[in-house]
Design an enzyme around this catalytic site. Sequence first.
Site, PDB file in Angstrom:
ATOM      1  N   GLU A 160      -0.985  -1.233  -5.086  1.00  0.00           N
ATOM      2  CA  GLU A 160      -2.195  -0.453  -5.338  1.00  0.00           C
ATOM      3  C   GLU A 160      -1.939   0.533  -6.463  1.00  0.00           C
ATOM      4  O   GLU A 160      -0.945   1.262  -6.455  1.00  0.00           O
ATOM      5  CB  GLU A 160      -2.630   0.293  -4.074  1.00  0.00           C
ATOM      6  N   ASP A 189       0.884  -1.165   0.000  1.00  0.00           N
ATOM      7  CA  ASP A 189       0.000   0.000   0.000  1.00  0.00           C
ATOM      8  C   ASP A 189       0.923   1.215   0.000  1.00  0.00           C
ATOM      9  O   ASP A 189       1.448   1.596   1.046  1.00  0.00           O
ATOM     10  CB  ASP A 189      -0.894  -0.016   1.240  1.00  0.00           C
ATOM     11  N   ASP A 234      -2.878   1.037   6.942  1.00  0.00           N
ATOM     12  CA  ASP A 234      -1.949   0.794   5.829  1.00  0.00           C
ATOM     13  C   ASP A 234      -1.463  -0.656   5.833  1.00  0.00           C
ATOM     14  O   ASP A 234      -1.251  -1.253   4.778  1.00  0.00           O
ATOM     15  CB  ASP A 234      -0.747   1.745   5.912  1.00  0.00           C
TER      16      ASP A 234
END
Length: 183
Positions: free
Chosen positions: A68, A7, A141
């Site tokens: 991501e 992330d 996160d």
Amino acid sequence: MRVLGVDPGLTRCGLGIVDQGAQRKLALVAVDVVRTSPDTDLAVRLFAVQCAVEQWLDDHQPDAVALERVFSQHNVRTVMGTAQVSGVVMAAAAKRGVPVVLHTPSEVKAAVTGNGRADKSQITHMVTRILMLESSPKPADAADALALAICHLWRGPAAARLAAAQKAAGPVRTQWKVPGGRS
């Protein structure tokens, strides 16, 4: 199969390793968040993330990296930092020959929760359940990184087979017929 979920973030970059074993059973290997201070020089911050990601790649030897996909945000400064971290992650993986697959936030949410608009708490709850953890990964996160790895393990192989089938089929040709006009 082992996947490193990332992330990306400049202040907090979530890292999570998930293994998929027999009967598609998933297991947590490791999870952490790399933190950098906004007061530190940008190049130093990116280098810190790079070093951490390289260490994880070397220590855990993942088969793939699930990252991501950077999407447009209202805060250009935030999206730039996220994009820069994504580039560092992709370069570190490429250096080791580890494939990188980008997943959209809504794709990850849908894979993990069944809802492409799930909020952070729903994602964390489902990651905790899926991996059968005693406590929720924190901060968000960390849970997001694990969700990326889970998404890739569940959707990645099917997406790869679909892409291969589409490539083998060749270009799709369509002919549109406009009523009252030429086709």
